[in-house]
Design an enzyme around this catalytic site. Structure first.
Site, PDB file in Angstrom:
ATOM      1  N   ARG A  46      51.588  47.548  16.415  1.00 38.84           N
ATOM      2  CA  ARG A  46      50.847  47.844  17.652  1.00 38.84           C
ATOM      3  C   ARG A  46      51.395  46.989  18.800  1.00 38.84           C
ATOM      4  NH1 ARG A  46      46.476  47.852  13.875  1.00 38.84           N
ATOM      5  NH2 ARG A  46      45.778  45.749  14.441  1.00 38.84           N
ATOM      6  N   LYS A 136      36.943  48.900  31.492  1.00 36.86           N
ATOM      7  CA  LYS A 136      36.594  50.297  31.200  1.00 36.86           C
ATOM      8  C   LYS A 136      35.469  50.350  30.170  1.00 36.86           C
ATOM      9  CE  LYS A 136      38.230  53.479  28.073  1.00 36.86           C
ATOM     10  NZ  LYS A 136      39.231  54.306  27.388  1.00 36.86           N
ATOM     11  N   GLU A 177      33.370  55.607  32.683  1.00 34.49           N
ATOM     12  CA  GLU A 177      33.898  56.817  32.048  1.00 34.49           C
ATOM     13  C   GLU A 177      32.842  57.578  31.246  1.00 34.49           C
ATOM     14  OE1 GLU A 177      37.051  56.157  29.196  1.00 34.49           O
ATOM     15  OE2 GLU A 177      37.525  58.281  29.089  1.00 34.49           O
ATOM     16  N   LYS A 219      36.005  57.427  36.065  1.00 37.87           N
ATOM     17  CA  LYS A 219      36.979  58.098  35.192  1.00 37.87           C
ATOM     18  C   LYS A 219      36.246  59.263  34.546  1.00 37.87           C
ATOM     19  CE  LYS A 219      40.045  57.394  31.245  1.00 37.87           C
ATOM     20  NZ  LYS A 219      41.113  56.520  30.753  1.00 37.87           N
TER      21      LYS A 219
HETATM   22  P1  13P Z   1      42.991  60.408  26.885  1.00 36.30           P
HETATM   23  O1  13P Z   1      43.744  60.588  28.177  1.00 36.30           O
HETATM   24  O2  13P Z   1      43.870  60.459  25.667  1.00 36.30           O
HETATM   25  O3  13P Z   1      41.797  61.293  26.790  1.00 36.30           O
HETATM   26  O4  13P Z   1      42.423  58.944  26.868  1.00 36.30           O
HETATM   27  C1  13P Z   1      41.880  58.426  28.017  1.00 36.30           C
HETATM   28  C2  13P Z   1      40.941  57.361  27.660  1.00 36.30           C
HETATM   29  O5  13P Z   1      41.069  56.256  28.105  1.00 36.30           O
HETATM   30  C3  13P Z   1      39.820  57.682  26.770  1.00 36.30           C
HETATM   31  O6  13P Z   1      38.871  56.691  26.848  1.00 36.30           O
END
Ligand code: 13P
Length: 342
Positions: A46, A136, A177, A219
């Site tokens: 990773r 986030k 998000e 987001k």
């Molecule tokens: P994806 O663009 O693969 O959906 O991932 C964005 C993301 O940060 C999900 O939390």
């Protein structure tokens, strides 16, 4: 809370032609991604994969910030330089995923609530010391005939606002998000209805909890038919429905809006973003925060030989970043895809 710092960071995140690269997959999600390309998923693999991403030369031309996982924020390059320092030197903002993931919502079968508020103030202080400038938190909302419930929309919006307030207290820009999953069979109209209800609640909660919108990045998912829907939506429909939905509930003074890709095909995610930005002037900056739609092709190239395919994987990563940068300005076209090397 320093209003000027929050505003300046948010502005930098959605500067013209730039977007966010999400690279904050948990070890479990990384396992799935690495399994799909036959690479063993270890702390070192990773680290090596993330080093390939972070050191891609010129990435800062297209990417303003990278969202990291707790493990990654603490990792270093093979030469011993902390990843956050590499990013800061390039002018890329280090971000950090701070939620503890979606958990089953009590008394609501099939629904989730994201946890992670306990101890968040202390964790944010530590992340800030490690170099994080934005954070986030992802809420997950599924659609079927009987869900989401009002309760699910409410508790997730409430948690997002509490998280946002704690971030702003620490001068860290919260990326909020509320993801509406696209893996169901919902029509685009149903996607619109659920996205609208979720955004309405999120902005109500942010107002109740005194969150400064100029220092927030939303987001969001796009308004789109589910991947199992019998009728799929086209680019024009997605762009029109998504903009209509965002204009209804996202105040013009928010710091900016970015999209997740959510399982859309790579070029589809780029085309949708482009169509929205080509539609004329918008009340807010509108860009990307993709994980899969930027990383997918680069991961495949890297996985063929992680020891030797670093530069070639970086080229692929840069290409998709550039396409999305153009899309964030409404300057992308399908024809540009012929220039790609993969
Ligand atoms: P994806 O663009 O693969 O959906 O991932 C964005 C993301 O940060 C999900 O939390």
């Amino acid at each position: 809370m320093d209003i000027e710092i929050l505003k300046a960071t948010a502005k930098q995140m959605v500067a013209t032609g730039k977007g966010i690269l999400a690279a904050d997959e948990s070890a479990a999600t990384c396992q799935k991604r690495f399994d799909s390309v036959g690479v063993p998923c270890t702390e070192e693999s990773r680290r090596a994969y993330r080093e390939m991403i972070i050191t891609a030369p010129g990435l800062e031309e297209y990417i303003s910030g990278i969202i990291l996982h707790d493990e990654t924020l603490r990792q270093k390059t093979a030469d011993g330089v902390p990843f956050a320092e590499v990013l800061s030197k390039k002018g890329i903002l280090p971000g950090i995923k701070v939620d503890a993931g979606p958990k089953d919502l009590a008394l609501h079968p099939g629904e989730k609530v994201t946890e992670g508020l306990d101890g968040l103030r202390e964790r944010l202080a530590e992340y800030k010391a490690l170099g994080a400038r934005f954070a986030k938190w992802r809420a997950v909302i599924s659609i079927d005939a009987s869900i989401p419930s009002d309760a699910c929309i409410h508790v997730n919006a409430h948690a997002l606002a509490r998280y946002a307030a704690l971030c702003q207290e620490a001068d860290i820009v919260p990326m909020i998000e509320p993801e509406i999953l696209i893996s169901g069979d919902q029509t685009i109209e149903r996607s619109y209805e659920v996205t609208l209800a979720s955004l309405k609640k999120v902005f109500e909660e942010l107002a109740v909890q005194n969150v400064l919108l100029e220092g927030v990045i939303l987001k969001t998912s796009m308004v789109i038919a589910g991947t199992k829907a019998t009728t799929q939506s086209n680019v024009t429909q997605v762009a029109e429905a998504t903009l209509r939905c965002l204009k209804e509930h996202v105040p013009a003074h928010i710091g900016g809006i970015v999209f997740l890709s959510g399982g859309q095909a790579d070029e589809q995610a780029t085309a949708h973003l482009n169509a929205m930005n080509a539609a004329g002037s918008l009340p807010w900056p509108l860009s990307f925060s993709y994980a899969r739609a930027i990383q997918n092709p680069a991961l495949k190239v890297w996985a063929q030989n992680p020891a030797t395919n670093i530069a070639s994987a970086q080229q692929v990563l840069l290409f998709r970043s550039k396409m999305n940068s153009l899309a964030s300005q409404g300057k992308y076209s399908d024809a540009m895809e012929t220039e790609r090397s993969y």
